[in-house]
Design a protein around this motif. Structure first.
Motif, PDB file in Angstrom:
ATOM      1  N   VAL A 211       0.873  -1.182   0.000  1.00 47.65           N
ATOM      2  CA  VAL A 211       0.000   0.000   0.000  1.00 47.65           C
ATOM      3  C   VAL A 211       0.905   1.226   0.000  1.00 47.65           C
ATOM      4  CG1 VAL A 211      -1.946   1.143   1.094  1.00 47.65           C
ATOM      5  CG2 VAL A 211      -1.642  -1.338   1.369  1.00 47.65           C
ATOM      6  N   GLU A 212       1.075   1.823  -1.167  1.00 46.71           N
ATOM      7  CA  GLU A 212       2.055   2.900  -1.349  1.00 46.71           C
ATOM      8  C   GLU A 212       1.689   3.683  -2.599  1.00 46.71           C
ATOM      9  OE1 GLU A 212       4.613   5.499  -1.243  1.00 46.71           O
ATOM     10  OE2 GLU A 212       5.220   3.994   0.259  1.00 46.71           O
ATOM     11  N   ASP A 213       1.768   5.038  -2.518  1.00 50.22           N
ATOM     12  CA  ASP A 213       1.401   5.861  -3.671  1.00 50.22           C
ATOM     13  C   ASP A 213       2.608   6.404  -4.434  1.00 50.22           C
ATOM     14  OD1 ASP A 213       2.186   7.611  -1.688  1.00 50.22           O
ATOM     15  OD2 ASP A 213       0.670   9.117  -2.164  1.00 50.22           O
ATOM     16  N   ASP A 214       3.811   6.000  -4.059  1.00 49.83           N
ATOM     17  CA  ASP A 214       5.019   6.406  -4.780  1.00 49.83           C
ATOM     18  C   ASP A 214       5.363   5.316  -5.798  1.00 49.83           C
ATOM     19  OD1 ASP A 214       7.602   6.859  -5.684  1.00 49.83           O
ATOM     20  OD2 ASP A 214       8.392   7.439  -3.734  1.00 49.83           O
ATOM     21  N   PRO A 215       5.156   5.564  -7.108  1.00 46.39           N
ATOM     22  CA  PRO A 215       5.361   4.517  -8.120  1.00 46.39           C
ATOM     23  C   PRO A 215       6.768   3.941  -8.125  1.00 46.39           C
ATOM     24  CG  PRO A 215       4.203   6.410  -9.061  1.00 46.39           C
ATOM     25  CD  PRO A 215       4.685   6.827  -7.712  1.00 46.39           C
ATOM     26  N   GLN A 216       7.780   4.784  -7.879  1.00 45.39           N
ATOM     27  CA  GLN A 216       9.154   4.284  -7.898  1.00 45.39           C
ATOM     28  C   GLN A 216       9.411   3.314  -6.746  1.00 45.39           C
ATOM     29  OE1 GLN A 216      11.667   7.799  -7.994  1.00 45.39           O
ATOM     30  NE2 GLN A 216      11.778   7.694 -10.234  1.00 45.39           N
TER      31      GLN A 216
END
Length: 227
Positions: free
Chosen positions: A7-12
């Protein structure tokens, strides 16, 4: 195959986590916001969750509480928030571990393996099928705690701590042993983790958490389960 919900919104960061997890034979499910995370946690039944607190639609602590309403799945927080207050807030909501960004991928993977091992560990210490007290009963084989008429939900970390304590009723279990057994060598000095989790167990099990009858602190030494 162990399934991990990221669950993370940073694509990298998601890409880096996915590459490293898949290389070690984990199945990866992705969620970029809290609502999606809660839906996938229910639908895909992950074996562990890696959770950022800074999500676009809600605070990650809300996700922890939502997951804990129906699941004991290990939750490892990944966050740039590094204050003790933030860590305690997440752990108090039901997280099993807290990893501060930036982090070592090897360390994260070690913590993830430890969390999944705790979940899969045998439920009952040898010769102890369960415990019955005036306040609650513990069925170790079923991994179930009942207080009054209500089933008490415990996280995998809470279970592990409780099992270590009730395996030696009336005996002191040192802080160091609890930290090594539950969190591993890297946490041998992190006594704040023990304080948070013991406070959680007392709130769930004791009639008066501020004056515990069963989960006793030996200041500076460790903890004891008094049946």
């Amino acid at each position: 195959m162990t399934r991990v919900l990221v669950v993370e919104d940073d694509p990298q960061l998601v890409r880096a986590l996915k590459i490293n997890l898949q290389a070690r034979k984990f199945e990866v499910v992705e969620a970029g916001d809290g609502a999606t995370a809660l839906r996938l946690a229910a639908a895909r039944t992950p074996d562990a969750i890696l959770l950022d607190l800074g999500l676009p639609d809600m605070d990650g602590v809300e996700v922890i509480r939502g997951v804990r309403g129906r699941s004991h799945v290990p939750i490892l927080v990944l966050s740039a928030r590094h204050t003790s207050e933030e860590k305690i807030r997440a752990l108090d909501a039901g997280a099993d571990d807290y990893v501060t960004k930036p982090f070592s991928m090897d360390e994260l993977l070690a913590r993830l393996r430890a969390a999944t091992r705790r979940r899969e560990a045998p439920a009952s210490p040898a010769g102890i099928p369960g415990i019955a007290t005036d306040e609650f009963t513990i069925d170790l084989a079923a991994r179930k705690v009942v207080r009054g008429e209500r089933t008490v939900r415990l996280t995998p970390t809470e279970w592990h701590l409780l099992e270590l304590l009730i395996a030696r009723p009336g005996h002191l279990v040192s802080q160091r042993r609890l930290l090594l057994e539950v969190w591993g060598p890297a946490y041998s000095e992190h006594t704040n983790y023990l304080r948070v989790y013991m406070a959680q167990l007392r709130r769930k099990l004791e009639a008066n958490p501020s004056r515990p009858r069963y989960l006793i602190t030996e200041p500076g030494m460790g903890y004891r389960f008094e049946p």
